[in-house]
Design an enzyme around this catalytic site. Structure first.
Site, PDB file in Angstrom:
ATOM      1  N   SER A   1       4.514 119.136  48.830  1.00 22.66           N
ATOM      2  CA  SER A   1       3.365 118.673  48.101  1.00 22.66           C
ATOM      3  C   SER A   1       2.471 119.781  47.557  1.00 22.66           C
ATOM      4  CB  SER A   1       2.524 117.764  48.994  1.00 22.66           C
ATOM      5  OG  SER A   1       2.042 118.479  50.118  1.00 22.66           O
TER       6      SER A   1
ATOM      7  N   LYS B   1      -5.100 124.846  47.799  1.00 17.10           N
ATOM      8  CA  LYS B   1      -4.621 123.463  47.660  1.00 17.10           C
ATOM      9  C   LYS B   1      -5.806 122.518  47.827  1.00 17.10           C
ATOM     10  CE  LYS B   1      -0.982 120.437  49.553  1.00 17.10           C
ATOM     11  NZ  LYS B   1       0.071 120.326  50.597  1.00 17.10           N
TER      12      LYS B   1
ATOM     13  N   SER C   1       5.926 121.191  52.941  1.00 15.10           N
ATOM     14  CA  SER C   1       5.128 121.258  51.716  1.00 15.10           C
ATOM     15  C   SER C   1       4.668 122.635  51.273  1.00 15.10           C
ATOM     16  CB  SER C   1       3.904 120.367  51.835  1.00 15.10           C
ATOM     17  OG  SER C   1       4.277 119.049  51.545  1.00 15.10           O
TER      18      SER C   1
HETATM   19  N1  GLN Z   1       7.601 115.728  51.724  1.00 24.01           N
HETATM   20  C1  GLN Z   1       7.092 115.430  53.039  1.00 24.01           C
HETATM   21  C2  GLN Z   1       6.292 114.151  53.013  1.00 24.01           C
HETATM   22  O1  GLN Z   1       6.180 113.577  51.964  1.00 24.01           O
HETATM   23  C3  GLN Z   1       6.303 116.583  53.560  1.00 24.01           C
HETATM   24  C4  GLN Z   1       4.965 116.690  52.970  1.00 24.01           C
HETATM   25  C5  GLN Z   1       4.150 117.810  53.536  1.00 24.01           C
HETATM   26  O2  GLN Z   1       4.665 118.726  54.137  1.00 24.01           O
HETATM   27  N2  GLN Z   1       2.843 117.661  53.367  1.00 24.01           N
HETATM   28  O3  GLN Z   1       5.782 113.712  54.001  1.00 24.01           O
END
Ligand code: GLN
Length: 488
Positions: free
Chosen positions: A153, A78, A177
């Site tokens: 994400s 990532k 994410s």
């Molecule tokens: N969807 C969540 C957010 O937007 C979690 C994102 C993540 O785990 N990086 O904060």
């Protein structure tokens, strides 16, 4: 079989027997990326040359009998995990040309284990999002249906694994994410316990929640990657000085007498898709048939998790992102006359709308007049959620739930409504708030052919048990063997 379709376990065996070389395998994966990247959009950077160099070194090591646990395996990373000499953008304009001068600890560990870094994957900008639509660089599509989001994400990592554009990948999980995109793309995704994997070199989003973890084609591969990345690191003060077990050693211990906790509140969640509920119920039955015992548990404060998370995460983010001021690194708007104007313009141009929204929410929640009402309250709720889990784990060994309330939604469906987007994380956020580990494993398909995931959560530092339950479940089912068809 096409080499890019191999999973890590299979490839390791073939490499060791010298039936294939790492260069062949790496080339096969690079060819696959060439073939499908235009459709899927999983990668921000493909590190062709350095990957082939690493593969050559791996082949040399193998020919000298010098084999490490991941020698020759092409992995995707990532794009918020620092890779020395390879761009690390966080899918943001502000870091679009940032080349880290050092490797994150997990990258060092993967390289020591012999892995090949094939490229950097797309994501929501600074990991803020649930669909990868907040990337400032490109769009990623779900390999199972190109009109759908891959989740987020870590959507690029999940899509790359699902579409055989790497053998496995790393993602990061602050509120879901890793698990949510894994679930939407039909792969396995594990968020380890907070403190289990070093965050050194992970670009910070919300430091009390962030964890790095693997996304893989099956559970055994997840254990292999955990073996490589977990463990104490003096460079991360929140990393816990504990020996890591061999995660592969207890995978196939059975489930007799094992207690699986089912939280009543989760299954009664508003907006839970009936096909998701049915798939999870079937998964519970499968585990019961294997000797596990169903226990009803209660997590009453779950209903406040989304609200608490969306105060705590933005608050920490607003502080972490203060470093992008155009002075030391990253984008700088050079056309301004004063320092203040330069800050303002750099940050306005460099950050996308969701990141700006989080910075504003976080700064507000942290401000003197509102701190107690927002951050103070949210951390009290966090404590209650931790207590809920402690109590639940007195009567069960793991807790099961859906990963996401619905299968992958349509691209664009939720972009105009941040609150609906935030609700996609309803089942995953609590594990981050409590610091416990969670794993997503494929447990079914919707009537439209979209993957559905089962979440297994466990006690702090009990990743072994999660992997064991997930492995047993996988052995009894075929969901992980299905592959998306191209063109989708
Ligand atoms: N969807 C969540 C957010 O937007 C979690 C994102 C993540 O785990 N990086 O904060």
């Amino acid at each position: 079989m096409n080499l890019h379709e191999l999973n890590i376990g299979e490839a390791l065996k073939l490499l060791k027997k010298k039936a294939i070389s790492s260069v062949e395998l790496t080339r096969a994966v690079l060819d696959r990326i060439d073939d499908v990247e235009e459709k899927v959009g999983a990668y921000i950077t493909v590190a062709t040359e350095s990957a082939l160099d690493q593969a050559k070194l791996a082949d040399k090591a193998i020919s000298e009998g010098n084999v490490s646990p991941l020698t020759g395996i092409p992995l995707a990373i990532k794009d918020l995990i620092c890779t020395k000499g390879v761009k690390t953008t966080c899918a943001s304009r502000i870091l679009e040309n940032f080349i880290p001068p050092y490797d994150a600890t997990v990258i060092k560990k993967l390289k020591q284990a012999g892995a090949v870094v094939i490229g950097k994957t797309n994501m929501d900008e600074f990991a803020m999002g649930s669909s990868t639509e907040n990337s400032a660089i490109k769009r990623t599509r779900n390999p199972w249906n190109l009109t759908r989001i891959p989740g987020g994400s870590s959507g690029g990592s999940a899509a790359a694994v699902a579409a055989d554009m790497c053998l496995g990948a790393l993602g990061s999980d602050t509120g879901g994410s890793i698990r949510q995109p894994a679930s939407h793309c039909g792969v396995v995704g594990m968020k380890p316990t907070y403190g289990r994997v070093s965050r050194f070199g992970l670009v910070a989003f919300a430091s009390s929640l962030d964890q790095i973890g693997p996304l893989t084609k099956n559970v055994g591969d997840s254990a292999l990657l955990m073996n490589a990345i977990a463990g104490y690191d003096a460079s991360d003060s929140t990393s816990v000085p504990m020996d890591r077990p061999d995660y592969t050693s207890s995978l196939d211990d059975g489930l007799k007498g094992f207690r699986i906790g089912i939280p009543g509140e989760y299954n009664a969640t508003e907006g839970l898709h009936p096909e998701v509920l049915a798939a999870v119920e079937n998964a519970i039955k499968t585990l019961e048939d294997m000797g596990a015992q169903r226990v009803e548990v209660s997590l009453p404060h779950t209903q406040y998790a989304v609200a608490a998370y969306y105060v705590i995460a933005p608050a920490e983010a607003s502080s972490n992102l203060a470093r992008y001021d155009g002075v030391k690194y990253g984008l700088r708007d050079k056309n301004q006359n004063s320092l203040m104007e330069m800050y303002k313009s750099t940050r306005s141009k460099g950050f996308g709308p969701e990141v700006q929204r989080r910075i504003i929410i976080g700064t507000y929640a942290l401000s003197a007049g509102y701190y107690d009402a927002y951050c103070g309250k949210a951390s009290q709720v966090r404590t209650l959620i931790i207590e809920d889990f402690k109590k639940a784990f007195e009567t069960c060994d793991v807790i099961l739930s859906p990963v996401a309330p619905t299968p992958a939604f349509r691209i664009g469906e939720k972009t105009d409504d941040p609150l609906t987007m935030y609700l996609s994380d309803i089942f995953t956020l609590s594990a981050n708030l409590a610091g416990i580990p969670g794993i997503a494993v494929p447990c079914g398909f919707s009537s439209e052919g979209l993957p559905i995931g089962l979440q297994i959560m466990g006690k702090h530092f009990d990743e072994e048990t999660l992997l064991k339950v997930a492995f047993n479940f996988e052995q009894a089912t075929d969901f992980h063997k299905k592959k998306p068809m191209f063109p989708g």
